[in-house]
Design an enzyme around this catalytic site. Structure first.
Site, PDB file in Angstrom:
ATOM      1  N   GLU A 184       5.752 -11.503  -5.157  1.00 57.90           N
ATOM      2  CA  GLU A 184       5.382 -10.185  -4.744  1.00 57.90           C
ATOM      3  C   GLU A 184       5.827  -8.965  -5.577  1.00 57.90           C
ATOM      4  O   GLU A 184       6.912  -9.163  -5.935  1.00 57.90           O
ATOM      5  CB  GLU A 184       5.978 -10.486  -3.218  1.00 57.90           C
ATOM      6  N   HIS A 199      -2.009  -2.460  -2.275  1.00 54.67           N
ATOM      7  CA  HIS A 199      -2.581  -2.240  -0.666  1.00 54.67           C
ATOM      8  C   HIS A 199      -1.514  -1.937  -0.119  1.00 54.67           C
ATOM      9  O   HIS A 199      -0.303  -2.080  -0.224  1.00 54.67           O
ATOM     10  CB  HIS A 199      -3.192  -3.579  -0.144  1.00 54.67           C
ATOM     11  N   ARG A 255     -16.033  -5.562  30.872  1.00 58.57           N
ATOM     12  CA  ARG A 255     -14.988  -6.221  30.955  1.00 58.57           C
ATOM     13  C   ARG A 255     -14.004  -5.764  29.523  1.00 58.57           C
ATOM     14  O   ARG A 255     -12.903  -6.157  29.622  1.00 58.57           O
ATOM     15  CB  ARG A 255     -15.078  -7.577  30.760  1.00 58.57           C
ATOM     16  N   LYS A 287      -7.504  -9.481   0.242  1.00 59.85           N
ATOM     17  CA  LYS A 287      -7.241  -9.070   1.753  1.00 59.85           C
ATOM     18  C   LYS A 287      -8.423  -8.429   2.342  1.00 59.85           C
ATOM     19  O   LYS A 287      -8.978  -7.509   1.841  1.00 59.85           O
ATOM     20  CB  LYS A 287      -6.047  -8.140   1.878  1.00 59.85           C
ATOM     21  N   ARG A 326       3.378   1.239   5.008  1.00 62.60           N
ATOM     22  CA  ARG A 326       3.467  -0.259   4.483  1.00 62.60           C
ATOM     23  C   ARG A 326       2.891  -0.340   3.208  1.00 62.60           C
ATOM     24  O   ARG A 326       1.686  -0.251   3.033  1.00 62.60           O
ATOM     25  CB  ARG A 326       3.044  -1.419   5.219  1.00 62.60           C
ATOM     26  N   LYS A 339      12.772  -1.496   1.430  1.00 63.40           N
ATOM     27  CA  LYS A 339      12.183  -2.073   0.210  1.00 63.40           C
ATOM     28  C   LYS A 339      11.029  -1.312  -0.305  1.00 63.40           C
ATOM     29  O   LYS A 339      11.057  -0.977  -1.602  1.00 63.40           O
ATOM     30  CB  LYS A 339      11.695  -3.557   0.569  1.00 63.40           C
ATOM     31  N   ASP A 340      10.167  -0.777   0.532  1.00 65.47           N
ATOM     32  CA  ASP A 340       9.248   0.072   0.336  1.00 65.47           C
ATOM     33  C   ASP A 340       9.692   1.251  -0.485  1.00 65.47           C
ATOM     34  O   ASP A 340       9.007   2.026  -1.382  1.00 65.47           O
ATOM     35  CB  ASP A 340       8.077   0.228   1.209  1.00 65.47           C
ATOM     36  N   GLU A 390     -17.407 -10.633  16.293  1.00 69.58           N
ATOM     37  CA  GLU A 390     -16.876 -11.741  15.325  1.00 69.58           C
ATOM     38  C   GLU A 390     -16.364 -11.107  14.111  1.00 69.58           C
ATOM     39  O   GLU A 390     -16.831 -10.244  13.229  1.00 69.58           O
ATOM     40  CB  GLU A 390     -18.258 -12.359  14.670  1.00 69.58           C
TER      41      GLU A 390
END
Length: 184
Positions: A142, A119, A26, A74, A61, A167-168, A31
């Site tokens: 931020e 990150h 399937r 994170k 990113r 922005k980045d 988890e």
């Protein structure tokens, strides 16, 4: 036990988790977060927000972080695709300050980026990316560091093809970035 292995990377506060994936005709089940298992393996945090991003190949990113008191840890997963994921130590006084670690993530893996690290990631292929974060997003706190800062020297897999947000592309280098993190 869904966690198969836990590996501390060259900066030992950053950890790579591999978890059990149960596959059959399937598809598969796993988890992603089971508090007791992650606590037992050295991750003493809970999460307050979950984010999902979709990225085309070559998208970069980052490098993102939030200042104290809104600092975020994170736990990140690739739901579908492949990314090159990076953590940069920005804790003043750390023996690893300004150093980076990076790993290729695919489904079945998670990377823990603790508070005090910037990150970022680059999508190697079309990718769905899930973030569990320890504190809510705070626009006022931020911050970012230029993804291509030569002083850091990240070896991005496709730097010549990088696609960035406006922005980045305007983030300062680490030497000019604001940080209120101290080691330990």
């Amino acid at each position: 036990m869904p966690l198969v292995s836990v590996k501390r990377l060259e900066i030992p506060d950053v950890m790579l988790f591999q978890f059990k994936v149960f596959e059959d005709n399937r598809g598969y089940f796993t988890e992603l977060w089971k508090r007791t298992e992650y606590l037992a393996n050295g991750l003493p945090y809970d999460f307050t927000q979950v984010n999902l991003s979709y990225s085309h190949p070559f998208v970069v990113r980052g490098l993102h972080y939030q200042l104290k008191p809104s600092e975020q840890g994170k736990l990140v997963y690739v739901v579908k695709g492949r990314v090159f994921d990076v953590a940069v130590d920005i804790r003043r006084g750390s023996p690893w300050f300004g150093r980076w670690v990076g790993v290729e993530l695919t489904p079945g893996m998670a990377l823990w980026i603790p508070p005090g690290f910037a990150h970022g990631f680059q999508a190697i292929e079309e990718s769905w990316f899930l973030y569990l974060v320890t504190k809510e997003y705070d626009q006022a706190r931020e911050r970012c560091i230029l993804w291509s800062d030569q002083a850091i020297g990240i070896k991005w897999p496709n730097s010549g093809k990088a696609i960035l947000s406006e922005k980045d592309s305007k983030c300062p280098p680490l030497s000019q970035a604001e940080s209120n993190f101290e080691y330990p």
